[in-house]
Design a protein around this motif. Sequence first.
Motif, PDB file in Angstrom:
ATOM      1  N   ALA A  10       0.718  -1.220  -0.085  1.00 39.56           N
ATOM      2  CA  ALA A  10      -0.040  -0.121   0.012  1.00 39.56           C
ATOM      3  C   ALA A  10       0.827   1.197   0.070  1.00 39.56           C
ATOM      4  N   ALA A  11       1.911   1.311   0.794  1.00 39.28           N
ATOM      5  CA  ALA A  11       2.870   2.446   0.713  1.00 39.28           C
ATOM      6  C   ALA A  11       3.489   2.709  -0.625  1.00 39.28           C
ATOM      7  N   THR A  12       3.812   1.619  -0.999  1.00 37.77           N
ATOM      8  CA  THR A  12       4.337   1.748  -2.572  1.00 37.77           C
ATOM      9  C   THR A  12       3.309   2.351  -3.511  1.00 37.77           C
ATOM     10  N   PHE A  13       2.041   1.762  -3.379  1.00 34.61           N
ATOM     11  CA  PHE A  13       1.051   2.580  -4.464  1.00 34.61           C
ATOM     12  C   PHE A  13       0.766   3.808  -4.080  1.00 34.61           C
ATOM     13  N   VAL A  14       0.968   4.024  -2.757  1.00 36.28           N
ATOM     14  CA  VAL A  14       0.694   5.642  -2.527  1.00 36.28           C
ATOM     15  C   VAL A  14       1.901   6.463  -3.157  1.00 36.28           C
ATOM     16  N   ALA A  15       3.008   6.080  -2.881  1.00 35.45           N
ATOM     17  CA  ALA A  15       4.048   6.681  -3.355  1.00 35.45           C
ATOM     18  C   ALA A  15       4.029   6.909  -4.874  1.00 35.45           C
ATOM     19  N   TYR A  16       3.653   5.744  -5.562  1.00 32.50           N
ATOM     20  CA  TYR A  16       3.572   5.743  -6.899  1.00 32.50           C
ATOM     21  C   TYR A  16       2.508   6.930  -7.571  1.00 32.50           C
ATOM     22  N   LEU A  17       1.292   6.880  -6.871  1.00 32.02           N
ATOM     23  CA  LEU A  17       0.141   7.816  -7.076  1.00 32.02           C
ATOM     24  C   LEU A  17       0.739   9.118  -6.745  1.00 32.02           C
ATOM     25  N   GLY A  18       1.444   9.451  -5.837  1.00 32.35           N
ATOM     26  CA  GLY A  18       2.030  10.909  -5.376  1.00 32.35           C
ATOM     27  C   GLY A  18       2.904  11.284  -6.568  1.00 32.35           C
ATOM     28  N   LEU A  19       3.734  10.595  -7.156  1.00 26.58           N
ATOM     29  CA  LEU A  19       4.717  11.021  -8.070  1.00 26.58           C
ATOM     30  C   LEU A  19       3.881  11.315  -9.254  1.00 26.58           C
ATOM     31  N   ILE A  20       2.919  10.649  -9.779  1.00 26.96           N
ATOM     32  CA  ILE A  20       2.238  10.782 -10.838  1.00 26.96           C
ATOM     33  C   ILE A  20       1.359  12.098 -10.881  1.00 26.96           C
ATOM     34  N   LEU A  21       0.777  12.251  -9.645  1.00 25.67           N
ATOM     35  CA  LEU A  21       0.205  13.571  -9.297  1.00 25.67           C
ATOM     36  C   LEU A  21       1.120  14.655  -9.551  1.00 25.67           C
ATOM     37  N   VAL A  22       2.289  14.848  -8.956  1.00 25.18           N
ATOM     38  CA  VAL A  22       3.324  15.806  -9.237  1.00 25.18           C
ATOM     39  C   VAL A  22       3.349  16.138 -10.766  1.00 25.18           C
ATOM     40  N   ILE A  23       3.755  15.078 -11.502  1.00 26.41           N
ATOM     41  CA  ILE A  23       3.808  15.373 -12.890  1.00 26.41           C
ATOM     42  C   ILE A  23       2.557  16.013 -13.515  1.00 26.41           C
ATOM     43  N   GLY A  24       1.487  15.711 -12.948  1.00 22.16           N
ATOM     44  CA  GLY A  24       0.113  16.157 -13.489  1.00 22.16           C
ATOM     45  C   GLY A  24       0.082  17.642 -13.069  1.00 22.16           C
ATOM     46  N   VAL A  25       0.762  18.245 -12.037  1.00 25.72           N
ATOM     47  CA  VAL A  25       0.692  19.354 -11.604  1.00 25.72           C
ATOM     48  C   VAL A  25       1.802  20.217 -12.337  1.00 25.72           C
ATOM     49  N   TYR A  26       2.939  19.945 -12.536  1.00 24.38           N
ATOM     50  CA  TYR A  26       3.616  20.257 -13.503  1.00 24.38           C
ATOM     51  C   TYR A  26       3.139  20.464 -14.734  1.00 24.38           C
ATOM     52  N   ALA A  27       2.526  19.711 -15.414  1.00 26.37           N
ATOM     53  CA  ALA A  27       1.948  19.861 -16.960  1.00 26.37           C
ATOM     54  C   ALA A  27       0.934  20.782 -16.824  1.00 26.37           C
ATOM     55  N   TYR A  28       0.227  20.863 -15.751  1.00 23.96           N
ATOM     56  CA  TYR A  28      -0.769  21.941 -15.547  1.00 23.96           C
ATOM     57  C   TYR A  28      -0.397  23.363 -15.660  1.00 23.96           C
ATOM     58  N   LEU A  29       0.814  23.475 -15.082  1.00 26.95           N
ATOM     59  CA  LEU A  29       1.384  24.765 -15.298  1.00 26.95           C
ATOM     60  C   LEU A  29       1.715  25.244 -16.716  1.00 26.95           C
ATOM     61  N   ARG A  30       1.925  24.196 -17.364  1.00 31.74           N
ATOM     62  CA  ARG A  30       2.522  24.375 -18.907  1.00 31.74           C
ATOM     63  C   ARG A  30       1.358  24.207 -19.765  1.00 31.74           C
ATOM     64  N   THR A  31       0.189  24.110 -19.523  1.00 30.70           N
ATOM     65  CA  THR A  31      -0.962  23.936 -20.420  1.00 30.70           C
ATOM     66  C   THR A  31      -1.732  25.190 -20.546  1.00 30.70           C
ATOM     67  N   LYS A  32      -1.665  26.054 -21.563  1.00 32.83           N
ATOM     68  CA  LYS A  32      -2.273  27.275 -21.835  1.00 32.83           C
ATOM     69  C   LYS A  32      -3.430  27.462 -22.716  1.00 32.83           C
ATOM     70  N   ASN A  33      -3.375  26.242 -23.582  1.00 30.78           N
ATOM     71  CA  ASN A  33      -4.428  26.202 -24.901  1.00 30.78           C
ATOM     72  C   ASN A  33      -4.615  24.897 -25.176  1.00 30.78           C
ATOM     73  N   ALA A  34      -5.819  25.020 -26.129  1.00 30.03           N
ATOM     74  CA  ALA A  34      -6.038  23.458 -26.555  1.00 30.03           C
ATOM     75  C   ALA A  34      -5.103  22.691 -27.215  1.00 30.03           C
ATOM     76  N   SER A  35      -4.145  23.140 -27.875  1.00 26.36           N
ATOM     77  CA  SER A  35      -3.170  22.384 -28.436  1.00 26.36           C
ATOM     78  C   SER A  35      -2.320  21.762 -27.447  1.00 26.36           C
ATOM     79  N   ASP A  36      -2.012  22.617 -26.346  1.00 28.34           N
ATOM     80  CA  ASP A  36      -1.208  22.033 -25.189  1.00 28.34           C
ATOM     81  C   ASP A  36      -1.916  21.031 -24.513  1.00 28.34           C
ATOM     82  N   TYR A  37      -3.265  20.904 -24.437  1.00 30.55           N
ATOM     83  CA  TYR A  37      -4.112  20.233 -23.615  1.00 30.55           C
ATOM     84  C   TYR A  37      -4.164  18.655 -24.187  1.00 30.55           C
ATOM     85  N   PHE A  38      -4.606  18.869 -25.485  1.00 33.39           N
ATOM     86  CA  PHE A  38      -4.944  17.779 -26.279  1.00 33.39           C
ATOM     87  C   PHE A  38      -3.797  16.976 -26.933  1.00 33.39           C
TER      88      PHE A  38
END
Length: 490
Positions: A10-38
């Motif tokens: 379970a601890a390994t799963f939580v760490a894994y999910l935390g890592l991909i959420l960090v990537i998601g936040v980073y990508a959110y900051l770089r997403t400005k238009n539809a071409s970026d998003y899609f």
Amino acid sequence: MSMYAQWLIAATFVAYLGLILVIGVYAYLRTKNASDYFLGGRTLPPAVAALSAGASDMSGWLLLGLPGAAYMSGLSSGWIAVGLFAGIVLSWTTMARRLRVYTYELDDALTVPAYLHRRFNMGHPYLRTVCAFFILLFFLFYVASGLIAGGKLFETVFGWDYRWAVIAGAAAVISYTLFGGFLAVSWTDVFQGLLMSLALVAVPLVVIVDEGGMAKSWGLLHQQVPELMHWLRDSNGQALGLVAILSALAWGLGYFGQPHILARFQAVRSPDDVPVAASVAAIWSLVGFFGAICVGLFGHLELQQTLPDGERVFMALVEVLFHPLVAGVLLAAILSAIMSTADSQLLVSSAALAEDIYHVWFGRQTSPADMVKVGRWAVVGLALVAVWVALDPGSRVLDVVSYAWAGLGAAFGPAVLISLFWSRMTGSGAIAGVVVGGVTVVVWRQLSGGIFDIYELLPAFVFSATAIVLVSIVTNCPTDVASRHRQLMG
């Protein structure tokens, strides 16, 4: 499994999910238009595009389905892998470069429906709408199948209630797809693809070392389960018929029409990067297929009891061979496989809803920022429908996956492939091909016996291509459309 082992996993799963959420936040900051998003702004390096395409394609099938087939049917199940490998190589080498160039030159078309609409300079939205309909139809079930697999994983490992397990998996997928869009999906796919490779190399490698080498391992298999060691015979010793082999090889045709894979072709950084991406994709898939088949076969050497459900062989081997902490990492690979496909399909579905239905019919003056908002709301809405479908624990994942794979491959594969190479193809031909391909899959699936036992993707692909050619010959391709296509061809 002990409580201690469950806590470590379970601890390994939580760490894994935390890592991909960090990537998601980073990508959110770089997403400005539809071409970026899609499409991530069409900035994916070749290795990222290749690994993302592979991870989003394989899903839990590579860690559950193919090992399970090898465990139950032996080497004869490898024909599916042969067909898929051929499809991967051919789609990258024949389609990727042209699709990258064409979609960018045609006013930066972000989706397959938008590309086909602009390729034929359609004066009405019917082609885009028909395409979006089939994407939504087949992808809703495709996404649901991933959520079903995730629910069964959590149910098996942690003993959770199945329905709550589905909801938890859906929440994780929605979160980083919602925020980061294509960049988040693609970069997490790289991590997930590498984790899948690690798992499919580590498990067979440990067995090979335990048994004293590859030659001895295969020798033991020939002694203990000789009925599984034949390419041209099934587990009962019966010779494989032509229908069975063609059905297995036909899986490769699906690559030409999967929108979530074609999106990676469109998003690669430069057309000149395609050969490198193709090489990475071929190597990654070859390693994955070989490892998956070995996992299934080696289950007969390491497990004391026969598994009633062959798709559990990877999980069973991991629990037997590895420390709980390492097992957690390898089991997270299953979650990676499931999520890497569900997120991509969810994003493509939201793009179809936002770009090809909402934008076309209701929002012609919509700003780029508003389109991103619509896409995000579409992710939430579509995910909720998929969760509703997935809450039925009796759903059969592999049947749904093969059905959706056939539907998308037959509806879009011939239309996209022919449109890239034949200047006289018409918009009416494209509509005919999409409709004939999709409908044939739906109808063929309901029939059985004789020729109808063949995998529906093969006849549907042939019928779709035939419809495109015949209708295009009968209708007239506008001179300006044919001329523009020849210019794009260079």
